[in-house]
Design an enzyme around this catalytic site. Structure first.
Site, PDB file in Angstrom:
ATOM      1  N   CYS A 107      43.693 106.263  69.727  1.00 59.63           N
ATOM      2  CA  CYS A 107      43.179 107.499  69.142  1.00 59.63           C
ATOM      3  C   CYS A 107      41.914 107.990  69.853  1.00 59.63           C
ATOM      4  CB  CYS A 107      42.910 107.293  67.652  1.00 59.63           C
ATOM      5  SG  CYS A 107      44.432 107.187  66.662  1.00 59.63           S
ATOM      6  N   CYS A 163      40.854 107.367  62.755  1.00 62.55           N
ATOM      7  CA  CYS A 163      41.095 106.071  63.390  1.00 62.55           C
ATOM      8  C   CYS A 163      40.258 105.949  64.654  1.00 62.55           C
ATOM      9  CB  CYS A 163      42.583 105.921  63.725  1.00 62.55           C
ATOM     10  SG  CYS A 163      43.008 104.344  64.495  1.00 62.55           S
ATOM     11  N   GLN A 207      61.096  80.100  45.456  1.00 59.67           N
ATOM     12  CA  GLN A 207      62.299  80.916  45.505  1.00 59.67           C
ATOM     13  C   GLN A 207      62.755  81.215  44.067  1.00 59.67           C
ATOM     14  OE1 GLN A 207      63.720  82.463  47.972  1.00 59.67           O
ATOM     15  NE2 GLN A 207      62.724  81.547  49.763  1.00 59.67           N
ATOM     16  N   GLY A 227      61.984  85.091  49.616  1.00 56.76           N
ATOM     17  CA  GLY A 227      63.170  85.714  49.061  1.00 56.76           C
ATOM     18  C   GLY A 227      62.991  87.156  48.642  1.00 56.76           C
ATOM     19  N   SER A 249      59.038  78.640  58.849  1.00 61.55           N
ATOM     20  CA  SER A 249      59.827  77.417  59.016  1.00 61.55           C
ATOM     21  C   SER A 249      61.117  77.634  59.783  1.00 61.55           C
ATOM     22  CB  SER A 249      60.168  76.834  57.645  1.00 61.55           C
ATOM     23  OG  SER A 249      61.053  77.692  56.954  1.00 61.55           O
ATOM     24  N   HIS A 288      47.783 101.269  67.843  1.00 62.72           N
ATOM     25  CA  HIS A 288      47.398 102.141  66.723  1.00 62.72           C
ATOM     26  C   HIS A 288      47.921 101.612  65.393  1.00 62.72           C
ATOM     27  CE1 HIS A 288      46.643 105.551  64.170  1.00 62.72           C
ATOM     28  NE2 HIS A 288      47.913 105.475  63.784  1.00 62.72           N
ATOM     29  N   ASP A 313      52.918  89.541  55.849  1.00 63.71           N
ATOM     30  CA  ASP A 313      53.360  89.699  57.233  1.00 63.71           C
ATOM     31  C   ASP A 313      54.570  90.600  57.237  1.00 63.71           C
ATOM     32  OD1 ASP A 313      56.091  88.131  58.168  1.00 63.71           O
ATOM     33  OD2 ASP A 313      55.282  87.354  56.291  1.00 63.71           O
ATOM     34  N   GLY A 333      63.632  79.114  58.229  1.00 63.35           N
ATOM     35  CA  GLY A 333      64.643  79.205  57.191  1.00 63.35           C
ATOM     36  C   GLY A 333      65.274  80.578  57.080  1.00 63.35           C
ATOM     37  N   PHE A 334      64.453  81.625  57.103  1.00 68.17           N
ATOM     38  CA  PHE A 334      64.982  82.983  56.958  1.00 68.17           C
ATOM     39  C   PHE A 334      65.942  83.323  58.091  1.00 68.17           C
ATOM     40  CE2 PHE A 334      64.850  87.534  57.796  1.00 68.17           C
ATOM     41  CZ  PHE A 334      65.140  88.056  56.548  1.00 68.17           C
TER      42      PHE A 334
END
Length: 372
Positions: free
Chosen positions: A310, A305, A190, A217, A96, A336, A267, A98-99
């Site tokens: 790799c 991997c 929150q 938060g 949004s 990677h 995330d 907000g952060f």
């Protein structure tokens, strides 16, 4: 308004409480637990969308605040929306803003919204719940986040109580705002580090008919133990039949703990930011590629991997590229790290399906921490 049914399906639930699910958006299905790479301003740093997709990523995150700066929003609308702008045909989630807004100096918070100065132009503007929804509607993301106030973990109780009431009021205004037909809207819980306020916020936010719910938060400097406590208190208060998103998390050990607590989506900028700095994730722990020990190391970053980096380059070559200052180094490192994270999520999903998540988590962390 957003669709009424996000079609979240619980595919398995481990005895530990870890969940394995799937939900569908206009741009395809998302397998959970899922990690979302961050493309804050409409791109993942140094890395083409096709390489992000080949890493196994299913969802990208972009940011409302950054995409509203200058003429960016107009540019996104002109090309036909955020998916075309990013060259990404799968699901997109937009935060949004907000952060980011609440990390800016000289902000003024009122019942109406937040007034602040754009960091690039210095212009004083106001961001309200309605304006955040309008921007996200125009961006066209599949999942839209409600506008909330993110408070510091050091905030005193009185401030957190007042902020919580504001977040709930703003959440109702977000839900009442018009979105595109294909868009889903998630509410954000929150409450700081106060257990009772977290439960109160969860009760209020889940009473609003959102399409999914997030815990906000955290990842604001509170540390692992406080993050764990906040999630353990809040997650049981969220509906079982909708996606649960822990915002801004994080490190592999944070994700494993949050999955254990029943969270579905994550995330963080860590895998891409660390990559650009030369810190690479491997199943044996983090590796700092600029270390002189890798000057003549012909092994890949991670022998288990299968990413392009790799398969193609050794540690000594990647180190050489970093010291050469070539942007290719950042691209290869990002490919990677993103693949490492998506491989981890795949392994987590399989472990939950096989009802062995606790042992998987323990063994994975023992190996990962062994060499640090």
């Amino acid at each position: 308004m957003a669709q009424k049914d996000i079609q979240f399906t619980m595919l398995a639930k481990d005895k530990s409480g870890a969940r394995r699910g799937e939900f569908t958006t206009h741009h395809g299905s998302v397998q959970t637990p899922a990690f979302m790479p961050v493309g804050t301003a409409g791109y993942v740093h140094s890395t083409p969308a096709k390489d992000v997709e080949e890493s196994g990523s299913q969802v990208l995150l972009a940011n409302t605040y950054h995409l509203s700066l200058g003429d960016r929003l107009a540019s996104v609308k002109y090309v036909g929306g955020l998916h075309r702008f990013m060259g990404w045909n799968q699901t997109i989630l937009t935060d949004s803003g907000g952060f980011q807004v609440f990390s800016l100096p000289d902000r003024v918070i009122s019942d109406e919204g937040v007034t602040f100065s754009y960091e690039e132009e210095g212009e004083r503007v106001q961001l309200t719940p309605e304006r955040s929804m309008e921007i996200q509607r125009d961006l066209g993301a599949d999942i839209v986040m409600a506008f909330d106030e993110c408070v510091s973990h050091t905030a005193d109780r009185k401030y957190v109580e007042e902020s919580l009431a504001l977040t709930t009021a703003w959440a109702r205004r977000c839900r009442a705002s018009a979105l595109q037909e294909h868009q889903f809207l998630f509410g954000i819980v929150q409450g700081g580090i106060y257990d009772d306020l977290r439960r109160k916020s969860a009760k209020e936010i889940t009473s609003i008919p959102f399409d999914g719910f997030a815990i906000g938060g955290v990842s604001v400097g509170e540390g692992f133990d406080l993050m764990r406590r906040v999630v353990s208190v809040t997650a049981p208060c969220l509906p079982e039949d909708l996606p649960r998103y822990l915002m801004g998390v994080g490190l592999p050990e944070d994700i494993l703990e949050a999955v254990h607590q029943g969270m579905d989506m994550f995330d963080c900028v860590i895998p891409t930011r660390y990559a650009r700095q030369g810190t690479l994730f491997t199943r044996m722990g983090k590796l700092r590629i600029k270390n002189k020990n890798f000057r003549k190391d012909r092994y890949p970053l991670d022998t288990h991997c299968s990413c392009y980096t790799c398969r193609t380059f050794s540690r000594m070559v990647l180190r050489y590229l970093f010291f050469s200052g070539d942007p290719l180094a950042e691209t290869l490192a990002t490919i990677h790290n993103l693949t490492f994270y998506q491989d981890l999520m795949t392994d987590i999903r399989v472990a939950i399906e096989e009802n062995r998540f606790e042992s998987f988590k323990r063994e994975w962390l023992e190996r990962y921490r062994k060499n640090r």
